[in-house]
Design an enzyme around this catalytic site. Structure first.
Site, short mmCIF file in Angstrom:
data_model
loop_
_atom_site.label_atom_id
_atom_site.label_comp_id
_atom_site.label_asym_id
_atom_site.label_seq_id
_atom_site.Cartn_x
_atom_site.Cartn_y
_atom_site.Cartn_z
N HIS A 198 -3.82 -5.25 0.67
CA HIS A 198 -3.31 -5.60 2.01
C HIS A 198 -3.34 -7.09 2.24
CE1 HIS A 198 -2.72 -1.61 3.76
NE2 HIS A 198 -3.62 -1.26 2.84
N GLU A 214 -1.40 -8.72 4.14
CA GLU A 214 -1.04 -9.05 5.53
C GLU A 214 -2.28 -9.32 6.39
OE1 GLU A 214 -1.25 -5.97 4.42
OE2 GLU A 214 -2.43 -4.94 5.95
N CYS A 255 0.83 -1.22 0.00
CA CYS A 255 0.00 0.00 0.00
C CYS A 255 0.86 1.26 0.00
CB CYS A 255 -1.01 -0.04 1.13
SG CYS A 255 -2.49 0.91 0.75
N1 LIG Z 1 -2.04 6.78 2.44
C1 LIG Z 1 -1.91 6.07 1.20
C2 LIG Z 1 -1.61 4.60 1.48
C3 LIG Z 1 -2.81 3.91 2.03
C4 LIG Z 1 -2.50 2.80 3.01
O1 LIG Z 1 -1.37 2.39 3.23
N2 LIG Z 1 -3.57 2.34 3.65
C5 LIG Z 1 -3.43 1.43 4.75
C6 LIG Z 1 -3.80 2.09 6.03
C7 LIG Z 1 -5.28 2.36 6.06
C8 LIG Z 1 -5.69 3.17 7.29
O2 LIG Z 1 -5.40 2.74 8.41
O3 LIG Z 1 -6.25 4.25 7.07
C9 LIG Z 1 -3.18 6.17 0.35
O4 LIG Z 1 -4.21 6.54 0.91
O5 LIG Z 1 -3.13 5.82 -0.84
#
Ligand SMILES: N[C@@H](CCC(=O)NCCCC(=O)O)C(=O)O
Length: 252
Positions: free
Chosen positions: A220, A222, A112
């Site tokens: 994701h 994981e 991500c």
């Molecule tokens: N911020 C980036 C990457 C998105 C990301 O890694 N999401 C996983 C976490 C989700 C959360 O906890 O909000 C994008 O928005 O593209």
């Protein structure tokens, strides 16, 4: 052989009246249970991390997802308030770690935010608020409290025939989750697109000519590594690459 070690760069987060270096449990759990490695959390320091000292001690790098976005200045764009939240400590740690890991042939799995960091580290750009673009779906995290629902599997991606991931995930359609508002805009020259969504969003890449496993995914794996076959296969492939690297490091 002792369990190989994988660096996971932290996020710099403020909550409960303090500031913290954190990694969400799902990445740590997947590293241990899915890849069979020992996580080594790296603080999100804007200065002070010695990247080669870190890489001398690990056998892989897992660049995790995060709510924050890579700062636009790192890919030559103007930073707008709406592009936030930002995490300069994460940027200053993860991007050099990815770059140097590729140079040294340390296995890399980028998830991500991690695939976005990989693309920027290799000279690519990011597209923001992709859901506002014509024909692009809403890939954002569902606005719910239950994590199983937020990370629910809800989208197809098509793994390309002949890609590096095809032997791992199977070529063709697989079902994944989706929690992002940015995506790869201009792919870096050294990246091969491995999987796309039906709306054209780049969902997985590999590094052309990499010395070891070097893959990024926008979804994701994981989160469902215990129960979802493609997720488990991807983490096992990463873990196998890490063990191969570790054996070579021991033999050196
Ligand atoms: N911020 C980036 C990457 C998105 C990301 O890694 N999401 C996983 C976490 C989700 C959360 O906890 O909000 C994008 O928005 O593209």
């Amino acid at each position: 052989m002792s369990k190989p070690v994988v660096a996971i760069p932290c996020d710099f987060r403020e909550f409960d009246g303090n500031v913290w270096h954190v990694v969400a449990h799902q990445y740590v759990r997947a590293a241990v249970e899915g890849a069979g490695v020992m996580p080594f959390l790296i603080p999100a320091l804007e200065t002070g991390n010695d990247i080669d000292e870190i890489l001398d001690r690990v056998d892989g790098v897992l660049a995790s997802g995060a709510r924050s976005n890579v700062h636009p200045s790192l890919y030559g764009a103007e930073a707008k308030e709406s592009d936030g939240p930002f995490d300069p400590g994460r940027d200053a740690t993860s991007l050099p770690l990815i770059t140097r890991a590729l140079e040294r042939g340390v296995p890399l799995l980028a998830i991500c935010r991690g695939i976005q960091e990989l693309n920027v580290a290799l000279g690519g750009t990011l597209a923001s608020e992709i859901q506002d673009q014509p024909g692009i779906w809403d890939h954002r995290k569902p606005d719910v409290k239950e994590l199983d629902v937020a990370y629910g599997i809800r989208q197809d991606v098509i793994v390309k025939e002949g890609s590096c991931l095809a032997p791992v995930l199977g070529a063709g359609r697989i079902r994944v989750n989706s929690l992002h508002r940015q995506a790869i805009g201009a792919a870096a020259p050294r990246l091969a697109v491995e999987a796309v969504a039906d709306d054209g969003t780049i969902e997985a890449v590999s590094v052309i000519g990499s010395k070891a496993f070097a893959v990024g995914v926008q979804w994701h794996p994981e989160y469902w590594v215990r129960t979802d076959t493609p997720s488990a296969s991807l983490f096992k492939a990463f873990g196998d690459a890490v063990r191969t690297y570790a054996a070579g490091r021991l033999a050196a």
